[in-house]
Write an enzyme that holds these catalytic residues in place. Structure first.
Site, PDB file in Angstrom:
ATOM      1  N   GLY A   1      10.376   6.090  -5.580  1.00 11.24           N
ATOM      2  CA  GLY A   1       9.867   6.154  -6.942  1.00 11.24           C
ATOM      3  C   GLY A   1       8.638   5.280  -7.059  1.00 11.24           C
TER       4      GLY A   1
ATOM      5  CB  SER B   1      14.985  -4.035  -5.666  1.00 13.68           C
ATOM      6  OG  SER B   1      13.862  -3.948  -4.813  1.00 13.68           O
TER       7      SER B   1
ATOM      8  CD  GLU C   1       9.438  -3.390  -1.484  1.00 14.90           C
ATOM      9  OE1 GLU C   1       8.668  -2.415  -1.388  1.00 14.90           O
ATOM     10  OE2 GLU C   1       9.640  -3.996  -2.552  1.00 14.90           O
ATOM     11  CB  ALA C   2      12.028   2.331   3.348  1.00 15.36           C
TER      12      ALA C   2
ATOM     13  CB  CYS D   1       0.764   7.670 -21.943  1.00 18.10           C
ATOM     14  SG  CYS D   1       1.278   8.691 -20.538  1.00 18.10           S
TER      15      CYS D   1
ATOM     16  CB  CYS E   1      -2.573   6.986 -17.490  1.00 17.31           C
ATOM     17  SG  CYS E   1      -1.981   7.332 -19.167  1.00 17.31           S
TER      18      CYS E   1
END
EC number: 2.7.1.21
Length: 217
Positions: free
Chosen positions: A9, A16, A107-108, A166, A207
């Protein structure tokens, strides 16, 4: 058959937190887990931290040149030996040899493609499920090498969602240096560790394009 999972994501999508919750769920049922992350992620040193204030130590750090399968085997054996050496060995109570129920990686995206290959071997050949959590793309919308390989190999892909300022779904990770958006630089810059205070903002495509004046790299 055990599987390799990639849960990805944009930044601040709760990766985490989800990892720590998964670890808790296993351990609540009396099962053993191992937690690891790449050494390059200097934020938090050897700990995994969530924005909700929950954290815990990793069992091992992964350096860029490490053989992850061999490293996992060492720590797997440690879990087995510790369970057997307990005052009441687990095998005596359950009749089964104690083992690691799951390997969780934070943190792959910072893993090398070869290390992701090792994760698949741990799942398929060694029979241990692997849950890898990370972001898909960098601040220039390019896939991290580790994430690209996970998207190619993982049995299961799961997107963890968050929202842009937004209100739309965030897809990208924009970089700010000293509070200003930048779109050039090294792929890896750990947030809040430089003199200019590098931070990131999760943004939707609209954005992001507005801030980058239409640039996508």
């Amino acid at each position: 058959m055990a599987k390799l999972y990639f849960r990805y994501g944009a930044m601040n999508s709760g990766k985490s937190t989800a990892l720590l919750q998964a670890a808790y769920n296993y351990e609540e049922r009396g099962q053993h887990v191992l937690l690891a992350k790449p050494e390059i992620d200097t934020k938090g040193a050897d700990r995994i931290s969530s924005r909700l204030g929950v954290d815990r130590d990793v069992d091992f750090l992964i350096r860029p040149d490490d053989d992850v399968r061999a490293l996992f085997a060492v720590h797997r054996r440690r879990v087995q030996d510790r369970a057997e050496d307990a005052l009441i060995p687990e095998s005596a109570a359950t009749g089964a040899r104690p083992d690691v129920a799951c390997l969780l990686i934070d943190e792959a995206q910072f893993l090398t493609p070869a290390q992701v290959d090792d994760l698949l071997r741990i799942a398929v050949t060694d029979g241990i499920p692997v849950l890898a959590y990370g972001i898909r793309t960098d601040f220039q919308t390019r896939a991290f090498p580790g994430s690209a390989r996970l998207l190619e190999l993982a049995h299961t892909l799961e997107e963890l969602k968050t929202i842009c300022r937004c209100g739309r779904k965030a897809l990208f990770n924009a970089r700010l240096v000293g509070g200003r958006f930048v779109f050039d630089g090294d792929q890896v810059a750990i947030d809040e560790l430089s003199a200019d205070r590098v931070t990131y903002e999760s943004m939707c495509a609209r954005c992001y394009l507005e801030e980058s004046a239409g640039r996508l790299r």
